[in-house]
Scaffold this active site. Structure first.
Site, short mmCIF file in Angstrom:
data_model
loop_
_atom_site.label_atom_id
_atom_site.label_comp_id
_atom_site.label_asym_id
_atom_site.label_seq_id
_atom_site.Cartn_x
_atom_site.Cartn_y
_atom_site.Cartn_z
CB THR A 172 4.00 0.36 3.31
OG1 THR A 172 4.16 0.19 1.90
CG2 THR A 172 2.54 0.26 3.66
CD GLU A 207 -21.32 10.42 16.74
OE1 GLU A 207 -20.64 9.41 16.98
OE2 GLU A 207 -21.56 10.80 15.58
N PRO A 226 0.83 -1.21 0.00
CG PRO A 226 -0.71 -1.56 1.70
CD PRO A 226 0.60 -2.05 1.19
N PRO A 227 0.28 2.39 -0.37
CG PRO A 227 -0.98 3.90 -1.62
CD PRO A 227 -1.06 2.58 -0.93
#
Length: 660
Positions: free
Chosen positions: A240, A460, A237-238
Site C-alpha cells: 500500500t 460458468e 496491508p502489503p
C-alpha cells in the site's frame, strides 16, 4: 590578506590496497636479495667438469646432496684463461659466501663421486671435494607461516560472515559487530523521492508531511506549549506504500535520515541487538534533529512472552527493551523522531504501541477508486500508450488492488504489448494484464475433453446467470472457459465498493457463487469437483455471518472474533459444544438455502442458461454485451433504474392530466 587555501595540496586518502602492494614488493625483494646468484651461473656437463679437473683448473667442488647439483670453484690461474672468460662475476646477494664459477647437474650420486675420485687419483690432484645441503630461506619461512595465515584468514572470513556479511554500516567487521547498520540517506547522491511521487494516500501523506514540518519549523508548534511527536507507526496491508512514504520523507526532510530494517538488529551473538539500538540512537542524537526509519519493525517488536522458560527469545526481547528505553526512557532526546512500518500491528508489544513512543498510528489502507486513478497516472507516465487511456475505466477494473499491484499491472501491460510485437500499449493490453494477475497465465494448450469443456461452460454460465438475476450480486464483466493458472474457467465481476455489507448482499453473493454447482445439477443432474473454490468461499462467508458479524437470528448478537489476535483466556474455543453444534447447523442451513434458491432461478431460466452456455462454448470468452442480448438490460443497474423511474414519472403525470 587572507590565505588562499584552495591550492593547498590535499593528503591522499588511505587505501587498503597499498598494504597488499607493499607486501608484494617486500616478498619479491626478499626473494631477490636472499638468492645466492645461481640463476646467472653457467651450467656445465659432468664430462666438461672432469676435463677441467684433469687440467688442474678446479679448486674445489661442493656436492649438494639434497638438490642433485654441484658447485664448481675455479682457481685464480684458471680464471685468467680464455676458456673460462664466460664465467659471470658474483651478483649482489645477501649471502656472504663466494659465488661458484659453474654449476653441474649430476644423476646418480655414487657414480658421480666415483668419477671425481678416479680423475683426482689418476692425475694426483689436490682438488677439494666437499659435501653440503642447501635450503631456501624464503620457502622455509613461507611454509612455516602458511598454516597460521590460512587459519587466521578462515577465522576472519567466518567472523565477517557471521557478523552480517561485511556490507554496510559498522557491522561488517568483528570489532564493529555491535555498531548500527543503518544507512544514512544522502540527498545529494541518493535517488530522491518526493511527496509528488506518492499518489493517493491523502490522509497518511498529510500526517507524514506534518512530521517533516515539525523538524523544519519546530517553533511553530512548540510556541503554544505543544511537544513534537516522538514516533509514527505506518500500518497497513502489503503493497500500500508504507515504505514509499518513508522514502518521500527521506527526500523531503532537510535533516539526517537513518534507514534500516528490523532484521538488521537480529544477530547470533548475545547483546548485539541492544548494542546496535544504542549505537543507532547515539548517532541520531549526535546529528539531531534527525529521523530514524525502521522497516518491518515486527521483527523485533513482537509481543514479549509471559512465561518464557526456554530463553529462546531473550535476545530479541533484550533488543526490544533497549528500543523501548531509547524511545521514551529516562534520558531520551525529543529531537529524534522514529518512523516505523509494519503490516502486522496485531503482534506488536503493547508497550511499544503506547503514546509517548509511537504517538501516531497512521493506517495506510488499500486505495479507493479515486486513489487508484491517481496511482495509474503515476505509473502510466513512462509507458508508451497508443491512445489516451481511460484511467477511470482501469481504476474500476482493479477493485482491491494495492499500489504495488497497480504498478505490476502497468508493467505486465508493457510486457504483453512487447510480446505481441506492438509499438505501443493499448487498453486491451491493460485488460490482459489484469486477467494475467488475477487469474494467472492462459493455458490454451491444456488438454480438456469435450465433455469436460461442456461441464465447465455450463458451470460458468450458471455463475453469470444467477449474478445477473440478483440485485446485490456483483455485475459481470466477462466469462471465459480458457484455463488460467489452476482454474479451468473463470468469471470476472466488478464488485461495488462498500464500507458496510448487509445480510441481503451477502446472501446474494453466496447464491451467485453457488450458481455454478447449481447449473451442473439442473442441466446434467450431476455435480463435479470443479466447485471446490466456490464451496470454500461460501463456507467462509457463512461462518463469518454466524460467528463474526452476528447476522444469524439463532446465535444472536454475538461474535467469537478476537481482533487483537491474542486470546487472553487461552481457551481453544469460546463457546460450548452445544453452541458449536448450533453454529454448524446454521452454517449448513444458510448454504443449502442459497443453493436451493440458485437451482430455482436456473430452472426458471433454463433456456437462457443453455443459450449462454452454447455461446460460451462457441466463443470461449463472452462479455457483458452478450448477456444483455440474451437476458436484456439488468434491471438493477443504475442507469436502467433511473430510466425506469423517469418513465414511471412521465406515465404518472400523463395519467393525472387525463384525469383532470
Amino acid at each position: 590578506m587572507a590565505k588562499d587555501n584552495s591550492t593547498k595540496p590535499t593528503k591522499p586518502k588511505f587505501n587498503s590496497w597499498w598494504i597488499y602492494g607493499i607486501l608484494v614488493v617486500l616478498i619479491i625483494g626478499f626473494q631477490f636479495l636472499s638468492s645466492d646468484g645461481l640463476s646467472s651461473t653457467s651450467k656445465k656437463t659432468t664430462s666438461e667438469l672432469l676435463e677441467y679437473i684433469k687440467n688442474g683448473d678446479v679448486n674445489k667442488v661442493i656436492v649438494i646432496t639434497n638438490a642433485k647439483y654441484a658447485k664448481v670453484y675455479l682457481t685464480k690461474e684458471a680464471l685468467e684463461k680464455d676458456t673460462h672468460k664466460t664465467v659471470a662475476k658474483p651478483s649482489f646477494s645477501l649471502n656472504p659466501t663466494e659465488s661458484p664459477s659453474y654449476i653441474v647437474n649430476y644423476g646418480d650420486l655414487q657414480n658421480f663421486e666415483n668419477e671425481l675420485k678416479k680423475v683426482k687419483s689418476e692425475n694426483s690432484l689436490d682438488t677439494k671435494i666437499e659435501y653440503g645441503t642447501e635450503s631456501n630461506t624464503f620457502e622455509n619461512l613461507l611454509f612455516t607461516l602458511l598454516p597460521f595465515v590460512l587459519i587466521i584468514g578462515i577465522w576472519i572470513f567466518m567472523m565477517r560472515r557471521m557478523s552480517g556479511g561485511g556490507a554496510g554500516g559498522g557491522g561488517g567487521q568483528i570489532f564493529n559487530i555491535g555498531k548500527s547498520k543503518a544507512k544514512l540517506f544522502d540527498e545529494k547522491t541518493d535517488t530522491r523521492t518526493s511527496f509528488k511521487d506518492v499518489a493517493g494516500l491523502e490522509g497518511a501523506k498529510e500526517e507524514i508531511e506534518e512530521i517533516v514540518e515539525f523538524l523544519k519549523n519546530p517553533e511553530k508548534y512548540t510556541s503554544l506549549g505543544g511537544k513534537i511527536p516522538k514516533g509514527a507507526l505506518l500500518v497497513g496491508p502489503p503493497g500500500t506504500g508504507k515504505t514509499l512514504l518513508a522514502k518521500a520523507v527521506a527526500g523531503e526532510a532537510k535533516v539526517p535520515f537513518f534507514s534500516l530494517s528490523g532484521s538488521d538488529f537480529v544477530e547470533m551473538f548475545v547483546g548485539v541487538g541492544a548494542s546496535r539500538v544504542r549505537d543507532l540512537f547515539k548517532q541520531a542524537k549526535d546529528k539531531s534533529p534527525a529521523i530514524i526509519f525502521i522497516d518491518e519493525i515486527d521483527a523485533i517488536g513482537r509481543a514479549r512472552g509471559k512465561n518464557n522458560a526456554t530463553g529462546s527469545n531473550d535476545e530479541r526481547e533484550n533488543t526490544l527493551n533497549q528500543l523501548l528505553t531509547e524511545m521514551d526512557g529516562f534520558g531520551t532526546n525529543t529531537n529524534v523522531i522514529v518512523l516505523a512500518a509494519t503490516n502486522r500491528a496485531d503482534v506488536l508489544d503493547k508497550a511499544l504501541m503506547r503514546a509517548g513512543r509511537f504517538d501516531r498510528q497512521i493506517y495506510v489502507d488499500l486505495p479507493d477508486i479515486r486513489e487508484r486513478k491517481e496511482i495509474f497516472e503515476v505509473h502510466v507516465k513512462p509507458i508508451k500508450t497508443a491512445e489516451t487511456l481511460d484511467l477511470d475505466f482501469l481504476a474500476k477494473q482493479t477493485p482491491g488492488f494495492s499500489g504495488a499491484d497497480i504498478a505490476n499491472v502497468c508493467n505486465e501491460a508493457a510486457l504483453i504489448a512487447a510480446r505481441k510485437e506492438k509499438k505501443s500499449v493499448n487498453k486491451q493490453d491493460f485488460l490482459d494484464a489484469v486477467d494475467r494477475i488475477v487469474g494467472g497465465l492462459e493455458k490454451k494448450n491444456k488438454i480438456i475433453t469435450p465433455k469436460e469443456k461442456k461441464t465447465i461452460a455450463y458451470h460458468e454460465a450458471g455463475h453469470a446467470t444467477v449474478s445477473w438475476m440478483l440485485e446485490h450480486a456483483a455485475p459481470l464483466v466477462k466469462v471465459t472457459i480458457v484455463p488460467r493458472g489452476q482454474s479451468l474457467g473463470a468469471a470476472w465481476y466488478l464488485p461495488e465498493e462498500r464500507q458496510i455489507v448487509h445480510t441481503e448482499q451477502m446472501l446474494d453473493e453466496m447464491c451467485a457463487t453457488l450458481g455454478g454447482r447449481a447449473a451442473e445439477k439442473v442441466i446434467f443432474d450431476k455435480i463435479s469437483t470443479g466447485a471446490l473454490s466456490d464451496l470454500e468461499k461460501v463456507t467462509k462467508q457463512a461462518r463469518g455471518m454466524v460467528t463474526v458479524y452476528g447476522l444469524n437470528d439463532k446465535i444472536g448478537n454475538l461474535t467469537y472474533y478476537d481482533s487483537s489476535g491474542q486470546d487472553s483466556y487461552g481457551f481453544s474455543k469460546p463457546y460450548s459444544e452445544e453452541t458449536a453444534r448450533v453454529i454448524d447447523e446454521e452454517i449448513s442451513k444458510l448454504i443449502e438455502e442459497q443453493y436451493v434458491r440458485a437451482i430455482e432461478l436456473l430452472d426458471n431460466n433454463k433456456d437462457k442458461l443453455t443459450e449462454l452456455a452454447e455461446r460460451l462454448l462457441e466463443k470461449e470468452v463472452i462479455f457483458k454485451d452478450d448477456l444483455e442480448k440474451i437476458f436484456g438490460k439488468r434491471p438493477f443497474d443504475k442507469d436502467v433504474r433511473e430510466n425506469a423511474e423517469e418513465e414511471a414519472k412521465k406515465d404518472a403525470a400523463a395519467n393525472s392530466s387525463e384525469e383532470e
